[in-house]
Scaffold this active site. Structure first.
Site, mmCIF file in Angstrom:
data_model
loop_
_atom_site.group_PDB
_atom_site.id
_atom_site.type_symbol
_atom_site.label_atom_id
_atom_site.label_comp_id
_atom_site.label_asym_id
_atom_site.label_seq_id
_atom_site.Cartn_x
_atom_site.Cartn_y
_atom_site.Cartn_z
ATOM 1 N N ARG A 130 -35.593 25.888 -19.902
ATOM 2 C CA ARG A 130 -35.595 27.064 -18.977
ATOM 3 C C ARG A 130 -34.039 27.548 -18.680
ATOM 4 O O ARG A 130 -33.982 28.194 -17.643
ATOM 5 C CB ARG A 130 -36.316 26.888 -17.731
ATOM 6 C CG ARG A 130 -37.763 26.611 -17.875
ATOM 7 C CD ARG A 130 -38.578 27.957 -18.504
ATOM 8 N NE ARG A 130 -40.262 27.770 -18.529
ATOM 9 C CZ ARG A 130 -40.583 27.011 -19.080
ATOM 10 N NH1 ARG A 130 -40.123 26.173 -20.102
ATOM 11 N NH2 ARG A 130 -42.054 27.098 -19.008
ATOM 12 N N SER A 160 -44.769 30.167 -13.550
ATOM 13 C CA SER A 160 -44.535 28.836 -12.702
ATOM 14 C C SER A 160 -43.193 29.326 -11.649
ATOM 15 O O SER A 160 -42.346 30.239 -12.120
ATOM 16 C CB SER A 160 -43.842 27.955 -13.647
ATOM 17 O OG SER A 160 -44.719 27.527 -14.520
ATOM 18 N N GLU A 166 -37.737 28.748 -10.391
ATOM 19 C CA GLU A 166 -37.694 29.378 -11.808
ATOM 20 C C GLU A 166 -37.665 30.675 -11.847
ATOM 21 O O GLU A 166 -36.908 31.147 -12.790
ATOM 22 C CB GLU A 166 -38.871 28.715 -12.652
ATOM 23 C CG GLU A 166 -38.888 28.255 -14.138
ATOM 24 C CD GLU A 166 -39.433 29.501 -14.909
ATOM 25 O OE1 GLU A 166 -40.751 28.976 -15.652
ATOM 26 O OE2 GLU A 166 -38.942 30.475 -14.859
HETATM 27 N N1 EPU Z 1 -51.046 18.982 -12.412
HETATM 28 C C1 EPU Z 1 -51.410 18.581 -11.338
HETATM 29 N N2 EPU Z 1 -52.447 19.333 -10.545
HETATM 30 C C2 EPU Z 1 -52.555 20.577 -11.087
HETATM 31 C C3 EPU Z 1 -52.100 20.969 -12.472
HETATM 32 C C4 EPU Z 1 -51.048 20.292 -12.921
HETATM 33 O O1 EPU Z 1 -51.313 17.416 -11.054
HETATM 34 O O2 EPU Z 1 -53.521 21.195 -10.535
HETATM 35 C C5 EPU Z 1 -50.056 17.908 -13.030
HETATM 36 C C6 EPU Z 1 -50.906 17.224 -14.086
HETATM 37 O O3 EPU Z 1 -50.071 15.725 -14.066
HETATM 38 C C7 EPU Z 1 -50.112 17.872 -15.439
HETATM 39 C C8 EPU Z 1 -49.155 18.453 -15.115
HETATM 40 O O4 EPU Z 1 -48.977 18.643 -13.980
HETATM 41 O O5 EPU Z 1 -50.332 17.110 -16.560
HETATM 42 C C9 EPU Z 1 -48.448 19.533 -15.966
HETATM 43 O O6 EPU Z 1 -49.156 20.512 -15.789
HETATM 44 P P1 EPU Z 1 -49.302 21.864 -16.998
HETATM 45 O O7 EPU Z 1 -49.712 21.276 -18.269
HETATM 46 O O8 EPU Z 1 -50.247 22.877 -16.440
HETATM 47 O O9 EPU Z 1 -47.755 22.295 -17.024
HETATM 48 P P2 EPU Z 1 -46.525 22.459 -15.989
HETATM 49 O O10 EPU Z 1 -45.433 21.402 -16.194
HETATM 50 O O11 EPU Z 1 -47.223 22.660 -14.731
HETATM 51 C C10 EPU Z 1 -45.392 23.618 -17.441
HETATM 52 C C11 EPU Z 1 -44.468 25.353 -17.497
HETATM 53 C C12 EPU Z 1 -45.384 26.296 -17.888
HETATM 54 C C13 EPU Z 1 -46.235 26.082 -19.223
HETATM 55 C C14 EPU Z 1 -46.868 24.709 -19.144
HETATM 56 C C15 EPU Z 1 -47.361 24.204 -20.639
HETATM 57 C C16 EPU Z 1 -42.727 25.020 -16.459
HETATM 58 C C17 EPU Z 1 -42.048 25.335 -15.019
HETATM 59 N N3 EPU Z 1 -43.948 25.414 -16.581
HETATM 60 O O12 EPU Z 1 -46.097 23.822 -16.562
HETATM 61 O O13 EPU Z 1 -44.864 27.431 -18.297
HETATM 62 O O14 EPU Z 1 -47.218 27.021 -19.458
HETATM 63 O O15 EPU Z 1 -45.899 23.499 -18.610
HETATM 64 O O16 EPU Z 1 -46.434 23.636 -21.542
HETATM 65 O O17 EPU Z 1 -41.904 24.227 -17.109
HETATM 66 C C18 EPU Z 1 -43.971 29.316 -16.975
HETATM 67 O O18 EPU Z 1 -42.777 28.909 -17.291
HETATM 68 O O19 EPU Z 1 -43.862 30.184 -16.153
HETATM 69 C C19 EPU Z 1 -45.055 28.587 -17.311
HETATM 70 C C20 EPU Z 1 -46.375 28.961 -16.901
#
Ligand code: EPU
Length: 334
Positions: free
Chosen positions: A163, A233, A329
């Site tokens: 990012r 995010s 972010e």
């Molecule tokens: N999780 C929880 N509770 C929840 C949701 C998630 O504990 O309610 C934990 C779980 O362990 C899950 C992990 O968080 O496995 C990761 O969740 P998720 O796959 O939804 O991804 P994220 O890390 O929260 C990132 C990006 C998103 C992108 C997704 C998928 C960042 C800051 N965000 O989110 O990007 O869509 O991965 O690749 O890196 C954005 O940048 O605006 C964005 C939405």
């Protein structure tokens, strides 16, 4: 070309009531040059804006917002099962992805349905489901804001990281992205190892199938920007030392992580926030999104102050419990 004293509430995805001193759409590099000359002459602050999907206007913007409507598209090379495709900065990112998928070009399908523009993708290095924009960006074409000259910089020189890029860091304000060149593949090539993407796609993936699966997952987990304001995010996932991570595992044996290198791991901020029971909590019109706690939404009448305060409270609680400083972010605009 310049509209003055304009309501920009619907021109950024948070949808927080905001005005700007001026707004201009430009559809060519020459028009952008004229606008920059004018801004310099008037001594106005200025800032490029795409769909405004990663911004939090903390107050009214006292400058000129420069909105690209450059929608050029050139396939510059088509060799060795690869295409080099240059897209103007004003393309809506997901329209560009849909176009590439329709052409049978592999590389951006995992980045389907991300709000924003092509120009912003190269600044922010957008990423999702195991792919980042920098994996497929070949070069970025820019206008230097001081000399008003165009130049093209190879992706390897843009300082890309999770990012981030030089455009957000050391080079902030020095350039405006006018076009981005992507290196895409014409032979099937999939990245399906993030989370349960493989399950969604099934054992016989197709390019359109991957795009559909990503759209479906995002629709389930993330708010639709035109229905519920947000900037995606709100925080970046923090990177911590393995030593710190091992200590946290003593108290939280189920804490997840992604591998970074021998010294460091990345922890999902969503998990930290979820563990502290923030889902669905609100402050004024700002709320932690119940389906994905990394997202703060505007439930209708949020003021920027509500969002800032809620984000601070979340970050403080994460710091107290886990000793991790999570950082936004989203770009705060003053
Ligand atoms: N999780 C929880 N509770 C929840 C949701 C998630 O504990 O309610 C934990 C779980 O362990 C899950 C992990 O968080 O496995 C990761 O969740 P998720 O796959 O939804 O991804 P994220 O890390 O929260 C990132 C990006 C998103 C992108 C997704 C998928 C960042 C800051 N965000 O989110 O990007 O869509 O991965 O690749 O890196 C954005 O940048 O605006 C964005 C939405």
């Amino acid at each position: 070309m310049i509209q003055e004293n304009i309501d920009i509430t619907r021109r950024h995805t948070f949808g927080i009531a905001t005005r700007a001193r001026a707004w201009a759409d430009y559809s060519s590099v020459d028009e952008l040059r004229i606008l920059l000359q004018e801004a310099h002459k008037q001594q106005w602050a200025y800032m490029p804006i795409g769909e405004g999907s990663n911004l939090l206007f903390v107050k009214n913007y006292e400058g000129l917002l420069l909105h690209s409507a450059i929608k050029s598209l050139n396939v510059t090379t088509s060799l060795n099962n690869e295409v080099l495709v240059q897209a103007g900065s004003g393309w809506i990112w997901d329209d560009f992805v849909a176009y590439c998928v329709a052409q049978g070009w592999y590389g951006v399908e995992n980045l389907s349905y991300i709000p924003g523009t092509v120009g912003a993708s190269a600044v922010q290095n957008v990423g999702a489901y195991g792919v980042e924009a920098c994996d497929v960006i070949e070069s970025v074409t820019l206008l230097a804001t001081d000399t008003l000259k165009e130049c093209t910089i190879k992706a390897s020189d843009c300082g890309y990281g999770y990012r981030t890029s030089h455009f957000k860091g050391d080079w902030k304000g020095m350039y405006i992205v006018t076009a981005v060149t992507f290196r895409l593949s014409t032979t099937p090539h999939y990245t399906l190892d993030y989370g349960n993407l493989h399950q969604w796609v099934g054992d016989t993936p197709t390019l359109q199938g991957v795009r559909n699966a990503v759209i479906e997952i995002r629709r389930k987990k993330l708010p639709e920007p035109h229905e519920l304001g947000s900037a995606g995010s709100f925080f970046v996932n923090p990177v911590i030392s393995r030593e710190h991570y091992s200590k946290l595992q003593e108290k939280h044996p189920d804490i997840p992580c992604y591998e970074i290198d021998e010294q460091r791991v990345k922890v999902p901020a969503a998990w930290l926030i979820d563990r502290l029971k923030w889902k669905g909590k609100s402050l004024g019109g700002a709320m932690v999104y119940p389906e994905q706690p990394l997202v703060i939404v505007n439930t209708g009448n949020a003021k920027a102050g509500h969002v800032v305060q809620l984000a601070q409270d979340i970050a403080f609680s994460v710091l107290m419990e886990f000793g991790i400083a999570i950082t936004p972010e989203v770009n705060y605009i003053y």
